[in-house]
Scaffold this motif. Structure first.
Motif, PDB file in Angstrom:
ATOM      1  N   ARG B  27       0.684  -1.417   0.033  1.00  0.00           N
ATOM      2  CA  ARG B  27      -0.187  -0.171  -0.108  1.00  0.00           C
ATOM      3  C   ARG B  27       0.731   1.300   0.068  1.00  0.00           C
ATOM      4  O   ARG B  27       0.437   2.218   0.103  1.00  0.00           O
ATOM      5  N   ARG B  28       2.248   1.215  -0.093  1.00  0.00           N
ATOM      6  CA  ARG B  28       3.080   2.242  -0.011  1.00  0.00           C
ATOM      7  C   ARG B  28       2.942   3.060  -1.244  1.00  0.00           C
ATOM      8  O   ARG B  28       2.797   2.551  -2.479  1.00  0.00           O
ATOM      9  N   THR B  29       2.907   4.103  -1.427  1.00  0.00           N
ATOM     10  CA  THR B  29       2.649   5.333  -2.431  1.00  0.00           C
ATOM     11  C   THR B  29       3.893   5.356  -3.132  1.00  0.00           C
ATOM     12  O   THR B  29       4.968   5.177  -2.515  1.00  0.00           O
ATOM     13  N   LEU B  30       3.808   5.711  -4.497  1.00  0.00           N
ATOM     14  CA  LEU B  30       5.156   5.838  -5.054  1.00  0.00           C
ATOM     15  C   LEU B  30       5.760   7.105  -4.551  1.00  0.00           C
ATOM     16  O   LEU B  30       6.993   7.289  -4.557  1.00  0.00           O
ATOM     17  N   ALA B  31       4.976   8.141  -4.219  1.00  0.00           N
ATOM     18  CA  ALA B  31       5.429   9.530  -3.596  1.00  0.00           C
ATOM     19  C   ALA B  31       6.215   9.074  -2.365  1.00  0.00           C
ATOM     20  O   ALA B  31       7.367   9.491  -2.385  1.00  0.00           O
ATOM     21  N   ASP B  32       5.914   8.206  -1.339  1.00  0.00           N
ATOM     22  CA  ASP B  32       6.396   7.819  -0.303  1.00  0.00           C
ATOM     23  C   ASP B  32       7.715   7.147  -0.494  1.00  0.00           C
ATOM     24  O   ASP B  32       8.824   7.156   0.140  1.00  0.00           O
ATOM     25  N   THR B  33       7.708   6.208  -1.556  1.00  0.00           N
ATOM     26  CA  THR B  33       8.714   5.496  -2.012  1.00  0.00           C
ATOM     27  C   THR B  33       9.898   6.415  -2.628  1.00  0.00           C
ATOM     28  O   THR B  33      11.003   6.203  -1.985  1.00  0.00           O
ATOM     29  N   LEU B  34       9.527   7.224  -3.214  1.00  0.00           N
ATOM     30  CA  LEU B  34      10.429   8.217  -3.803  1.00  0.00           C
ATOM     31  C   LEU B  34      11.148   9.167  -2.875  1.00  0.00           C
ATOM     32  O   LEU B  34      12.669   8.967  -2.660  1.00  0.00           O
ATOM     33  N   ARG B  35      10.221   9.459  -1.812  1.00  0.00           N
ATOM     34  CA  ARG B  35      10.698  10.503  -0.989  1.00  0.00           C
ATOM     35  C   ARG B  35      11.425   9.904   0.193  1.00  0.00           C
ATOM     36  O   ARG B  35      12.701  10.279   0.770  1.00  0.00           O
ATOM     37  N   HIS B  36      10.971   8.952   0.661  1.00  0.00           N
ATOM     38  CA  HIS B  36      11.521   8.371   1.897  1.00  0.00           C
ATOM     39  C   HIS B  36      12.278   6.833   1.815  1.00  0.00           C
ATOM     40  O   HIS B  36      12.987   6.723   2.601  1.00  0.00           O
ATOM     41  N   ASP B  37      11.984   6.309   0.739  1.00  0.00           N
ATOM     42  CA  ASP B  37      12.741   4.802   0.634  1.00  0.00           C
ATOM     43  C   ASP B  37      14.002   5.295  -0.344  1.00  0.00           C
ATOM     44  O   ASP B  37      15.158   4.792  -0.097  1.00  0.00           O
ATOM     45  N   LEU B  38      13.817   6.034  -1.203  1.00  0.00           N
ATOM     46  CA  LEU B  38      14.906   6.412  -2.226  1.00  0.00           C
ATOM     47  C   LEU B  38      15.578   7.583  -2.166  1.00  0.00           C
ATOM     48  O   LEU B  38      16.584   8.152  -2.803  1.00  0.00           O
ATOM     49  N   GLY B  39      14.974   8.581  -1.026  1.00  0.00           N
ATOM     50  CA  GLY B  39      15.767   9.846  -0.646  1.00  0.00           C
ATOM     51  C   GLY B  39      15.514  10.949  -1.499  1.00  0.00           C
ATOM     52  O   GLY B  39      16.299  11.971  -1.447  1.00  0.00           O
ATOM     53  N   LEU B  40      14.705  10.789  -2.356  1.00  0.00           N
ATOM     54  CA  LEU B  40      14.350  11.879  -3.525  1.00  0.00           C
ATOM     55  C   LEU B  40      13.377  12.769  -2.954  1.00  0.00           C
ATOM     56  O   LEU B  40      12.340  12.484  -3.365  1.00  0.00           O
ATOM     57  N   THR B  41      13.846  13.829  -2.066  1.00  0.00           N
ATOM     58  CA  THR B  41      12.611  14.518  -1.451  1.00  0.00           C
ATOM     59  C   THR B  41      12.306  15.811  -2.178  1.00  0.00           C
ATOM     60  O   THR B  41      11.464  16.614  -1.780  1.00  0.00           O
ATOM     61  N   GLY B  42      12.896  15.743  -3.400  1.00  0.00           N
ATOM     62  CA  GLY B  42      12.215  16.999  -4.369  1.00  0.00           C
ATOM     63  C   GLY B  42      10.787  16.890  -4.586  1.00  0.00           C
ATOM     64  O   GLY B  42      10.067  17.937  -4.681  1.00  0.00           O
ATOM     65  N   THR B  43      10.357  15.547  -4.556  1.00  0.00           N
ATOM     66  CA  THR B  43       9.020  15.493  -5.094  1.00  0.00           C
ATOM     67  C   THR B  43       8.178  15.672  -3.793  1.00  0.00           C
ATOM     68  O   THR B  43       8.464  15.086  -2.479  1.00  0.00           O
ATOM     69  N   HIS B  44       7.028  16.643  -3.779  1.00  0.00           N
ATOM     70  CA  HIS B  44       6.417  17.101  -2.619  1.00  0.00           C
ATOM     71  C   HIS B  44       4.952  16.517  -2.449  1.00  0.00           C
ATOM     72  O   HIS B  44       4.514  16.171  -3.587  1.00  0.00           O
ATOM     73  N   LEU B  45       4.360  16.494  -1.312  1.00  0.00           N
ATOM     74  CA  LEU B  45       3.084  16.194  -0.925  1.00  0.00           C
ATOM     75  C   LEU B  45       2.342  17.312  -0.322  1.00  0.00           C
ATOM     76  O   LEU B  45       2.822  17.893   0.713  1.00  0.00           O
ATOM     77  N   ALA B  46       1.236  17.809  -0.996  1.00  0.00           N
ATOM     78  CA  ALA B  46       0.429  18.748  -0.414  1.00  0.00           C
ATOM     79  C   ALA B  46      -0.957  18.404  -0.177  1.00  0.00           C
ATOM     80  O   ALA B  46      -1.757  19.117   0.315  1.00  0.00           O
ATOM     81  N   CYS B  47      -1.505  17.132  -0.880  1.00  0.00           N
ATOM     82  CA  CYS B  47      -2.833  16.697  -0.469  1.00  0.00           C
ATOM     83  C   CYS B  47      -3.102  15.288  -0.340  1.00  0.00           C
ATOM     84  O   CYS B  47      -3.954  14.978   0.344  1.00  0.00           O
TER      85      CYS B  47
END
Ligand code: FES
Ligand code: FES
Lengths: 796, 169
Positions: B27-47
């Motif tokens: 159930r992990r989102t692609l966003a969380d995977t990019l940000r938190h598993d791969l450390g690519l925090t440039g992608t942001h979450l706002a909603c």
């Protein structure tokens, strides 16, 4: 203060590129949620599902069983002091209330936090909050002014009779009733504005960790007021203030709701201490829309008297602000009614004034200051007064304003505020001229012939910025904002670090503060770096709100840099054996005024100051640092603007389309004109949003109806038009740079201008709207009725 | 949502040109995977509900909302994030256009707009201002009032077209 003698300013006033951009454009910004710490845990909050009630039981046992959940705490578990904001006002005027970090028994709005759940990952934390079992005695909620003020209404706070937390009558000119009785023209306006969400795109969030080495709780959070968060956190937890460090990384907007202390960041800090592990909380959008701080819901009842030439003689006002369930720290529920009451005369010469301002409490999410604070609303109401009077008197709406705006400065108003010089009349004239020259009046006439509904509307306002200690003290706040500090430090390589107590969240301080410091010292921009948002780096700061950063913080930077410049010159004078007065700062060095070839570079001077202290003249302290503070003892300084809008109303849908938007603004010296324009445009977009789209609503039980962006209509690029901005420049006499604040003006001017334009377009229908957001159904109905009447009279 | 944290999967995807394998909760989102598993925090979450577009990345070249995708749905796909736009130290033409036109203030929405524009211009190099405005209206920005974002994308598109013509001639 003696300014240092520098070469003419090469940077202030120029649109130098933003220094924060490369980082933000490449994804290397660092926002709270970007920070990961070892063994970090994640928090979410169990929140009240009822608007008003008593929490009779809260069972977290199932929560603690959820896989991944590490802990769950209630108010009793954490035992924190409540957050209390206060005013020094007598009990008949003001009732202080507390906001507990977690509600213990009484809940006052849907979304109020009642427990914190901490888990190994954010998904598990969300699973956890769903397993909480809360039982309530449900009370009938108070959801609007009518029910709050009704006799015998249930009380949101037991200690506040009539659900009124603040009730002040600040001004009452003697003989005002006589003026109304004798006046040839009187008008009334009832104006209401809907509840809004400031809606920074980055939601709130905090990451706390106990640093055992420093014996300090380190909290990364997105706040506009790091030092105040530190104070409240220490107070609530019973810690020395030095045991808390608040650090603000990059911040994705704030607009006011991040200039108050939230309960969640305190709970996160307490949980981190309990667990001895880092705890992160990132607010989700639903909580941001429903359980965060809201703003704007106000009701103005105005009565005004005019002479037959259209000069206003008196204004009588009653303002009721729906502040929701709690008073915010540090501003309290007084922020909106006190702002409105004291500043309502605005840009107009109003000889007689009476006002009553009230803050009422309801079972809705609490409110915080939001960009503009009460000024978007009172400007809208007062501008309606002039429009109404113009109609009554058969005058042109621009002409009636022209006859009433303040033109001589300094001007002390009936509200005891002294306005410094501005361009009230000039901005109005230029704005009207722009629309006239572009042919909008001709197009309006053409459109009318074709049966289309074009309207032109204006708003004129000034905006007090640079509120110093004196101005805030007049509000009688228990903690009084106003001054700010800056520190500058030159290292051995001649590079400069500037540290401020203000904190940028989109306003480009890294660029503008550096422009100010660089000019003062004759440095190149790349030699200057800004540090901000860290309570360990500077003793104190009041943060960024009320358009104060450049006016107050920028003045402090200039002063501190000025002091350092004096040190550099004194050192150079001693080393060169020339009188101090003969030296000037110029392009990275101190040179002789009359002999440009002779001098010492900053690097050479810095080397002596640090590495060759043996060469320092007797009595000179080693090192190159300086600190300075800035405060305004006067009433502050006033930016001003006129906004002009052309709208078309669409029959069939009732949609309002903005065809043209012109803003003539004067914020004194614009440190960086691009940044000022950006602030204007962004502000105007938020003002348009309030006028036409955004509205936080609740159902009859007090359940929030806007839980996502589907329901809360934040405008997109399709709704916000291109905006032309003309700059006038009346330098401030009280700030060090001549700059006035520029952060809020756009938001203040837009709702009134849009509403006036809509009413101008509705003129043939006989309908005049006074409330925002303007609903398309209202417009459509008015247009249909007018068309029907028109047909009937044609047939008759 | 039931807790099912044992439901782990191995996902292989290509992120910014590099093949990556991640073991994650389905159930992990692609966003969380990019940000938190791969450390690519440039992608942001706002909603996190698919409206704001802050989380926009390119999936096989097309703009996609990474908050609405599960990471497992990116199996075998090419994902590009904001971190891929610039070379070592230079901003791409699109990023530079945002800087030149003041297309950002707080910068939180910016990566989403950049990836949206990158994908949009690749498919619609001839887009005019109106079309650009329409395209960027699928993302939200709270700071800029949008005009300067439209300016930036338009400026970049015009420059690219001019550049292309220059090459042809
Ligand atoms: S975070 Fe994905 S669309 Fe808003
Ligand atoms: S720049 Fe702040 S949200 Fe777009």
């Amino acid at each position: 203060m003696n300014r240092t003698d520098t070469a003419p300013s090469p940077l202030v006033g120029t649109a130098v590129p933003r220094r924060e951009d490369p980082r933000l454009l490449t994804g290397r910004g660092r926002f709270v949620d970007d920070i990961q710490l070892p063994r970090m845990l994640h928090a979410q909050f169990v929140r009240s599902s009822v608007a008003s009630g008593r929490l009779t039981s809260l069972d977290l046992s199932a929560v603690r069983e959820v896989p991944g959940v590490v802990a769950a705490f209630t108010a009793d578990d954490l035992d924190l002091s409540a957050i209390t904001a206060g005013l020094h006002r007598p009990p008949e005027e003001y009732v202080p209330t507390e906001m507990p970090v977690l509600a213990r028994d009484r809940v006052r709005f849907v979304g109020e936090p009642i427990a914190i759940v901490i888990a190994e990952d954010p998904y598990a934390a969300e699973d956890g909050i769903e397993a909480a079992k809360a039982v309530y005695d449900v009370f009938p909620p108070i959801l609007n002014e009518g029910t709050a003020l009704a006799p015998g209404a249930p009380l949101v706070h037991e200690e506040a009779p009539g659900n009124t937390l603040l009730d002040v009558s600040l001004f009452a000119t003697e003989g005002i009733d006589r003026i109304f009785a004798d006046a040839p023209c009187t008008v009334r306006v009832e104006s209401r504005t809907g509840r809004q969400n400031a809606l920074p795109l980055e939601t709130r969030g905090a990451l706390a960790q106990w640093d055992a080495r420093e014996e300090q709780l380190v909290v990364h959070t997105c706040t506009q007021i790091p030092h105040q968060v530190r104070t409240v956190m220490a107070n609530c937890m019973g810690l020395d203030e030095r045991a808390v460090r608040v650090v603000v990384p990059d911040m994705g907007g704030g607009f006011g709701i991040k200039c108050v202390v939230g309960r969640e960041e305190i709970a996160v800090g307490a949980a981190a201490m309990r667990l001895g592990r880092a705890v992160k909380w990132i607010e989700d959008r639903k909580d941001a829309l429903t359980a965060s701080f809201l703003a704007r819901e106000q009701h103005y009842s105005l009565r005004a008297a005019f002479d037959s030439d259209g000069h206003i003689l008196a204004l009588d006002a009653d303002v009721v602000c729906d502040m929701g369930a709690y008073s915010c720290y540090p501003f309290t529920v007084g922020i909106e009614p006190l702002m409105a009451s004291s500043e309502m005369p605005g840009v107009y010469r109003i000889p007689a004034y009476r006002v009553r301002g009230r803050a009422i409490t309801t079972n809705k999410a609490p409110t915080a200051p939001y960009r503009g604070v009460s000024r978007p609303q009172y400007v809208m109401a007062v501008e309606r007064v002039f429009e109404r009077a113009a109609r009554e008197l058969g005058m042109d709406p621009v002409e009636i304003r022209r006859r009433n705006v303040i033109t001589e400065f300094p001007y002390t108003g009936v509200n005891n505020i002294t306005y410094d010089p501005g361009s009230y009349l000039e901005s109005l004239d230029l704005c009207e001229k722009s629309l006239r020259d572009e042919g909008w009046y001709a197009r309006q006439a053409e459109a009318a012939e074709q049966g289309r509904h074009l309207g032109i509307g204006y708003s004129c306002f000034s905006e007090r910025t640079g509120y110093g200690t004196a101005a805030f003290a007049q509000r009688r706040m228990k903690v009084v904002p106003g001054f700010d500090l800056a520190e500058v430090r030159m290292d051995t390589t001649g590079a400069l670090t500037v540290t401020t107590g203000t904190i940028s969240h989109g306003q480009s301080h890294e660029t503008t503060m550096a422009q100010i410091a660089a000019d003062e010292l004759g440095l190149e921009l790349h030699k200057v770096k800004l540090h901000q948002g860290d309570t360990e780096r500077i003793a104190y700061g009041w943060g960024t709100f009320a358009s104060r950063s450049i006016a107050i913080g920028g003045s402090a930077v200039r002063r501190a840099a000025g002091k350092l410049g004096e040190q550099l010159r004194a050192l150079a004078a001693a080393l060169l054996d020339v009188p101090y007065e003969d030296t000037v700062l110029d392009k990275g060095r101190v040179r002789l005024r009359d002999d440009p070839e002779r001098g010492l570079t900053h690097v050479e001077l810095a080397e002596v100051a640090y590495l060759r202290a043996d060469l320092l003249p007797a009595g000179t302290e080693p090192g190159l640092t300086a600190t300075a503070s800035f405060d305004t003892l006067s009433d502050g300084t006033f930016s001003n603007a006129t906004h002009g809008v052309v709208v078309e109303l669409h029959e069939g849908t009732g949609q309002v389309e903005i065809l043209r938007y012109v803003c003539v603004e004067d914020c004194g010296v614009a440190i960086n004109p691009t940044v000022v324009e950006g602030q204007c445009r962004g502000g105007i977009a938020q003002g348009i949003a309030g006028a036409l789209y955004e509205h936080v609503t609740y159902d009859a039980q007090g359940d929030p109806e806007c839980t996502g962006f589907m329901e809360y209509k934040m405008p997109t690029a399709a709704e916000i038009p291109d905006i032309t901005i003309h700059h006038l420049e009346t330098p401030s006499l009280i700030t060090e740079t001549g700059a006035k604040g520029a952060g809020e003006g756009g938001t203040i001017g837009a709702p009134a201008a849009v509403l006036n334009a809509v009413n101008d377009a509705l003129r043939p229908t006989g309908v005049e709207l006074e409330n925002t957001p303007i609903r398309p159904e209202q417009i459509q109905l008015s247009l249909e009725q007018a068309a029907y009447k028109h047909k009937e009279s044609a047939q008759a | 949502m039931s807790s099912n944290s044992t439901d782990h999967q191995l996902v292989s995807l290509t992120v910014n040109g590099t093949a990556r394998e991640v073991v994650l909760d389905s159930r992990r989102t692609l966003a969380d995977t990019l940000r938190h598993d791969l450390g690519l925090t440039g992608t942001h979450l706002a909603c996190e509900h698919g409206i704001c577009g802050a989380c926009t990345v390119l999936v096989d070249g097309r703009p996609a909302r990474s908050c609405l995708m599960f990471a497992v749905q990116a199996e075998g796909k090419q994902v590009r994030t904001v971190e891929s736009l610039s070379g070592d130290s230079r901003l791409s033409d699109l990023q530079q256009a945002f800087a030149d036109r003041h297309g950002l203030q707080c910068g939180f929405c910016t990566p989403g707009f950049l990836m949206l524009a990158e994908g949009f211009l690749a498919e619609n190099p001839d887009a005019d201002r109106k079309e650009i405005r329409e395209a960027v209206s699928s993302n939200l920005c709270r700071c800029t009032g949008y005009q300067t974002i439209v300016d930036a994308v338009e400026h970049c598109a015009t420059a690219r077209r001019g550049h292309q013509k220059g090459n042809v001639q």
